[in-house]
Design an enzyme around this catalytic site. Structure first.
Site, PDB file in Angstrom:
ATOM      1  CB  ALA A  63      62.768   8.593 -16.044  1.00  0.00           C
ATOM      2  CE  LYS A 116      63.142  21.118 -19.323  1.00  0.00           C
ATOM      3  NZ  LYS A 116      63.641  20.231 -20.362  1.00  0.00           N
ATOM      4  CG  ASN A 124      59.280  19.679 -26.331  1.00  0.00           C
ATOM      5  OD1 ASN A 124      60.445  20.026 -26.235  1.00  0.00           O
ATOM      6  ND2 ASN A 124      58.743  18.817 -25.496  1.00  0.00           N
ATOM      7  CG  ASN A 183      66.116  12.368 -26.157  1.00  0.00           C
ATOM      8  OD1 ASN A 183      66.931  11.473 -26.052  1.00  0.00           O
ATOM      9  ND2 ASN A 183      65.624  13.058 -25.136  1.00  0.00           N
TER      10      ASN A 183
HETATM   11  N1  LIG Z   1      60.559  11.180 -18.550  1.00  0.00           N
HETATM   12  C1  LIG Z   1      61.625  11.958 -18.640  1.00  0.00           C
HETATM   13  O1  LIG Z   1      62.703  11.517 -19.059  1.00  0.00           O
HETATM   14  C2  LIG Z   1      61.570  13.393 -18.212  1.00  0.00           C
HETATM   15  C3  LIG Z   1      60.362  13.973 -17.873  1.00  0.00           C
HETATM   16  N2  LIG Z   1      60.328  15.298 -17.484  1.00  0.00           N
HETATM   17  C4  LIG Z   1      59.054  15.905 -17.127  1.00  0.00           C
HETATM   18  O2  LIG Z   1      58.568  15.267 -15.932  1.00  0.00           O
HETATM   19  C5  LIG Z   1      57.149  15.235 -15.957  1.00  0.00           C
HETATM   20  C6  LIG Z   1      56.646  13.795 -15.833  1.00  0.00           C
HETATM   21  O3  LIG Z   1      57.049  13.075 -16.979  1.00  0.00           O
HETATM   22  P1  LIG Z   1      57.003  11.481 -17.058  1.00  0.00           P
HETATM   23  O4  LIG Z   1      57.544  10.907 -15.805  1.00  0.00           O
HETATM   24  O5  LIG Z   1      57.657  11.118 -18.336  1.00  0.00           O
HETATM   25  O6  LIG Z   1      55.419  11.247 -17.121  1.00  0.00           O
HETATM   26  P2  LIG Z   1      54.594   9.886 -16.933  1.00  0.00           P
HETATM   27  O7  LIG Z   1      53.318  10.092 -17.683  1.00  0.00           O
HETATM   28  O8  LIG Z   1      55.443   8.684 -17.201  1.00  0.00           O
HETATM   29  O9  LIG Z   1      54.297   9.858 -15.370  1.00  0.00           O
HETATM   30  C7  LIG Z   1      53.379  10.764 -14.827  1.00  0.00           C
HETATM   31  C8  LIG Z   1      52.930  10.214 -13.469  1.00  0.00           C
HETATM   32  O10 LIG Z   1      51.926  11.102 -12.958  1.00  0.00           O
HETATM   33  C9  LIG Z   1      50.931  10.323 -12.345  1.00  0.00           C
HETATM   34  N3  LIG Z   1      49.668  11.083 -12.273  1.00  0.00           N
HETATM   35  C10 LIG Z   1      48.953  11.612 -13.291  1.00  0.00           C
HETATM   36  N4  LIG Z   1      47.843  12.220 -12.819  1.00  0.00           N
HETATM   37  C11 LIG Z   1      47.854  12.062 -11.473  1.00  0.00           C
HETATM   38  C12 LIG Z   1      46.967  12.456 -10.417  1.00  0.00           C
HETATM   39  N5  LIG Z   1      45.865  13.184 -10.647  1.00  0.00           N
HETATM   40  N6  LIG Z   1      47.285  12.086  -9.139  1.00  0.00           N
HETATM   41  C13 LIG Z   1      48.420  11.380  -8.880  1.00  0.00           C
HETATM   42  N7  LIG Z   1      49.306  11.003  -9.844  1.00  0.00           N
HETATM   43  C14 LIG Z   1      49.024  11.333 -11.120  1.00  0.00           C
HETATM   44  C15 LIG Z   1      50.813   9.104 -13.242  1.00  0.00           C
HETATM   45  O11 LIG Z   1      50.222   8.076 -12.518  1.00  0.00           O
HETATM   46  P3  LIG Z   1      49.488   6.855 -13.293  1.00  0.00           P
HETATM   47  O12 LIG Z   1      50.546   6.062 -13.901  1.00  0.00           O
HETATM   48  O13 LIG Z   1      48.790   6.159 -12.181  1.00  0.00           O
HETATM   49  O14 LIG Z   1      48.573   7.473 -14.286  1.00  0.00           O
HETATM   50  C16 LIG Z   1      52.277   8.836 -13.553  1.00  0.00           C
HETATM   51  O15 LIG Z   1      52.872   8.030 -12.555  1.00  0.00           O
HETATM   52  C17 LIG Z   1      56.728  15.892 -17.281  1.00  0.00           C
HETATM   53  O16 LIG Z   1      56.497  17.259 -17.087  1.00  0.00           O
HETATM   54  C18 LIG Z   1      57.954  15.691 -18.161  1.00  0.00           C
HETATM   55  O17 LIG Z   1      58.005  16.662 -19.187  1.00  0.00           O
HETATM   56  C19 LIG Z   1      61.460  16.054 -17.375  1.00  0.00           C
HETATM   57  C20 LIG Z   1      62.678  15.521 -17.677  1.00  0.00           C
HETATM   58  C21 LIG Z   1      62.827  14.179 -18.165  1.00  0.00           C
HETATM   59  C1  LIG Z   2      64.864  18.523 -23.535  1.00  0.00           C
HETATM   60  C2  LIG Z   2      63.807  17.726 -24.316  1.00  0.00           C
HETATM   61  C3  LIG Z   2      63.464  18.433 -25.591  1.00  0.00           C
HETATM   62  C4  LIG Z   2      64.471  16.397 -24.570  1.00  0.00           C
HETATM   63  O1  LIG Z   2      63.822  15.598 -25.485  1.00  0.00           O
HETATM   64  C5  LIG Z   2      62.564  17.591 -23.466  1.00  0.00           C
HETATM   65  O2  LIG Z   2      62.502  18.159 -22.368  1.00  0.00           O
HETATM   66  C6  LIG Z   2      61.349  16.885 -23.930  1.00  0.00           C
HETATM   67  O3  LIG Z   2      61.429  16.013 -24.791  1.00  0.00           O
HETATM   68  O4  LIG Z   2      60.270  17.233 -23.408  1.00  0.00           O
END
Ligand SMILES: NC(=O)C1=CN([C@@H]2O[C@H](COP(=O)(O)OP(=O)(O)OC[C@H]3O[C@@H](n4cnc5c(N)ncnc54)[C@H](OP(=O)(O)O)[C@@H]3O)[C@@H](O)[C@H]2O)C=CC1
Ligand SMILES: CC(C)(CO)C(=O)C(=O)O
Length: 243
Positions: A63, A116, A124, A183
């Site tokens: 995402a 994981k 990473n 990626n």
């Molecule tokens: N993106 C991906 O493809 C993938 C991500 N992940 C994991 O998922 C997790 C999130 O990643 P990602 O979505 O990319 O991160 P982002 O930084 O895009 O999104 C994080 C979200 O957390 C919110 N946030 C941060 N601090 C607070 C707080 N104190 N209270 C409420 N909301 C808060 C942010 O809000 P605001 O925008 O308002 O700051 C934002 O909407 C990570 O651990 C990542 O490693 C796992 C698989 C795939």
């Molecule tokens: C699985 C992998 C390594 C995919 O890029 C990931 O979880 C990340 O980038 O944090």
């Protein structure tokens, strides 16, 4: 419709701050599903708020945020969740809300999250240090270093009752590197965007667990140390820009 489950999708380091204000009034029966990469917050929250209905999970969807309120779903993946170990709520069936979102139940989520973590602890920091795509890690020139990192993870895993051998971890790392070959990993993206990385909850977590077990993982420590200048540079740069 009443709240059925709370999905927490922050970066690892923001998870506790995001949840803390809610936990004093949230009905303890509501499943709270922690879905971030890395580890540390899951265990701390469980220890600090043991009466809540904790679920841990992981997903391999992609995402990307493309605007303030616009998210692009870049790829579908596997979504698993399971009841946190020692959680007092009956965890034999997946909360309906998760089922509807395509999650499947994992009865040993602790092992799934360890696996994981081992993948992220190799891909990473290495990909971020050398500024390469994940697929570049498939090259023969990386296999010696990846092998050493996996040996250290297998040793730590044995102390934590995880049974994967170094070879199994190595094979899993390569499978993920292949599946995500084009990626740029999230750590590299965070460094380039001058955001805090999740390495404190990935390599930092591995090193903390090792210390608790009386182990020194010199290859993981050296890898983290090699990234500090980049992270510090990014921070200094962002402070300079703000002032
Ligand atoms: N993106 C991906 O493809 C993938 C991500 N992940 C994991 O998922 C997790 C999130 O990643 P990602 O979505 O990319 O991160 P982002 O930084 O895009 O999104 C994080 C979200 O957390 C919110 N946030 C941060 N601090 C607070 C707080 N104190 N209270 C409420 N909301 C808060 C942010 O809000 P605001 O925008 O308002 O700051 C934002 O909407 C990570 O651990 C990542 O490693 C796992 C698989 C795939
Ligand atoms: C699985 C992998 C390594 C995919 O890029 C990931 O979880 C990340 O980038 O944090």
């Amino acid at each position: 419709m009443p709240l059925q489950a709370l999905l927490v999708l922050t970066k690892a380091q923001d998870c506790e701050a995001a949840l803390s204000p809610l936990l004093s009034w949230l009905d303890p029966a509501i499943p709270i599903v922690l879905l971030h990469n890395g580890q540390g917050p899951q265990q701390r929250l469980l220890a600090r708020y043991p009466k809540h209905n904790w679920w841990w999970g992981t997903l391999s969807d992609g995402a990307q945020r493309i605007g303030a309120c616009e998210i692009h779903h870049t790829g579908s993946g596997l979504r698993v969740a399971g009841p946190a170990p020692t959680c007092p709520w009956p965890g034999s069936s997946l909360p309906k809300a998760l089922h509807r979102l395509g999650f499947t139940l994992h009865q040993d989520i602790n092992t799934a999250l360890w696996q994981k973590l081992t993948v992220n602890a190799v891909i990473n920091p290495l990909a971020a240090r050398d500024r390469i795509t994940n697929g570049t890690l498939l090259s023969p020139i990386y296999q010696g270093e990846i092998g050493q990192l996996c040996e250290e993870l297998a040793l730590l895993g044995q102390h934590l009752t995880h049974t994967d051998s170094a070879n199994q971890i190595h094979r899993r790392v390569l499978a993920v590197a292949k599946a995500t070959a084009s990626n740029r990993c999230s750590t590299l993206q965070d460094i380039d965007a001058e955001r805090e990385t999740e390495l404190a909850c990935i390599t930092g977590c591995v090193l903390t667990l090792a210390k608790q077990q009386g182990l020194t993982l010199s290859n993981h420590k050296a890898l983290l140390d090699s990234l500090k200048p980049q992270t510090v540079d990014a921070l200094v740069h962002s402070v300079t820009r703000v002032s």
